[in-house]
Enzyme design. Sequence first.
Site, mmCIF file in Angstrom:
data_model
loop_
_atom_site.group_PDB
_atom_site.id
_atom_site.type_symbol
_atom_site.label_atom_id
_atom_site.label_comp_id
_atom_site.label_asym_id
_atom_site.label_seq_id
_atom_site.Cartn_x
_atom_site.Cartn_y
_atom_site.Cartn_z
ATOM 1 N N HIS A 162 0.850 -1.192 0.000
ATOM 2 C CA HIS A 162 0.000 0.000 0.000
ATOM 3 C C HIS A 162 0.891 1.249 0.000
ATOM 4 O O HIS A 162 2.044 1.185 0.427
ATOM 5 C CB HIS A 162 -0.860 0.047 1.267
ATOM 6 C CG HIS A 162 -1.965 -0.961 1.304
ATOM 7 N ND1 HIS A 162 -2.080 -1.906 2.299
ATOM 8 C CD2 HIS A 162 -3.031 -1.146 0.486
ATOM 9 C CE1 HIS A 162 -3.163 -2.642 2.080
ATOM 10 N NE2 HIS A 162 -3.759 -2.200 0.997
ATOM 11 N N CYS A 249 -2.582 0.659 9.756
ATOM 12 C CA CYS A 249 -3.681 -0.213 9.299
ATOM 13 C C CYS A 249 -4.616 -0.641 10.428
ATOM 14 O O CYS A 249 -5.720 -1.075 10.184
ATOM 15 C CB CYS A 249 -3.163 -1.500 8.684
ATOM 16 S SG CYS A 249 -1.597 -1.419 7.933
HETATM 17 C C1 CIR Z 1 -3.504 -7.648 3.647
HETATM 18 O O1 CIR Z 1 -2.659 -8.182 2.918
HETATM 19 O O2 CIR Z 1 -4.498 -7.088 3.202
HETATM 20 C C2 CIR Z 1 -3.298 -7.692 5.139
HETATM 21 N N1 CIR Z 1 -2.646 -8.910 5.489
HETATM 22 C C3 CIR Z 1 -2.473 -6.515 5.587
HETATM 23 C C4 CIR Z 1 -3.138 -5.213 5.331
HETATM 24 C C5 CIR Z 1 -2.320 -4.084 5.771
HETATM 25 N N2 CIR Z 1 -2.999 -2.865 5.607
HETATM 26 C C6 CIR Z 1 -2.399 -1.726 5.292
HETATM 27 O O3 CIR Z 1 -1.219 -1.696 4.994
HETATM 28 N N3 CIR Z 1 -3.159 -0.640 5.241
#
Ligand code: CIR
Length: 254
Positions: A162, A249
């Site tokens: 992201h 997150c």
């Molecule tokens: C994913 O791959 O969607 C989750 N394991 C981690 C999401 C992390 N979110 C973020 O960086 N905003």
Amino acid sequence: MKFLTCIVRQPCPEMVGGLSSGGLGIPDYGLALEQHKKYVEALEECGCKVIVLPADPAYPDSVFVEDTALLIGSAAILTRPGADSRKGETAGMKPVLQNHFMPVEEIILPGTLEAGDVLEVESHYYIGISERTNNEGAEQLIRILEKHGKTGSTVRLQKFLHLKTGVAWLGNNTLLLTGELRQALEFHNYERIEVDDDEQYAANSIMVNGTVIMPAGYPKTLNTLQDSGYKVLQVDTSEYRKLDGGLSCLSLRF
Ligand code: CIR
């Protein structure tokens, strides 16, 4: 911007099967719970009231609430996650947002957007085009932002999951950034605090009411921030890192 309230979701035991690029092992759920509690305490210490939503076992990654919504003051925007296993997470967030925001706007297919890809800098929003966020999702978001008197523009990502994996807004015209985003033309005109490549994970920190909350275990970044005059709180998020999840997150802040 002063944050009064944060929304977090308890991690569920199923998080051990969450999405991950691998390499760091499987999260220890007990430790993840402890770390989550400390994360909530850090937000409280920064003056926020924290709404803790119950764990949602249907979605292993549901602890990463930031991806499901973008809060812009005058409105909330429900996203449309690009990862199949996360698409249903927004349904659980919608009624929560409706308690606090009017209107609640929505990104719709074929647009996809995860708000980990959205960096707020005053009234401008940088939107990462990534494997999770497509051009259509970004265009929809820009149209919604403009309706609310704000602006948006895109930043193409090559490697990061992201946009906020590699950049954080510290206020006062300053960005904390690392990796591929050091070269991004979009960020050249800001004051920049660069995070060394061996501490990349620390670039996903959050500025909350005058305090930088950063992950524990990144001494060079900690020193740089403290030497630059920032007040810093550290929280260990090692178990979330195993799922490619950073500090930002784990909460929605408004
Ligand atoms: C994913 O791959 O969607 C989750 N394991 C981690 C999401 C992390 N979110 C973020 O960086 N905003």
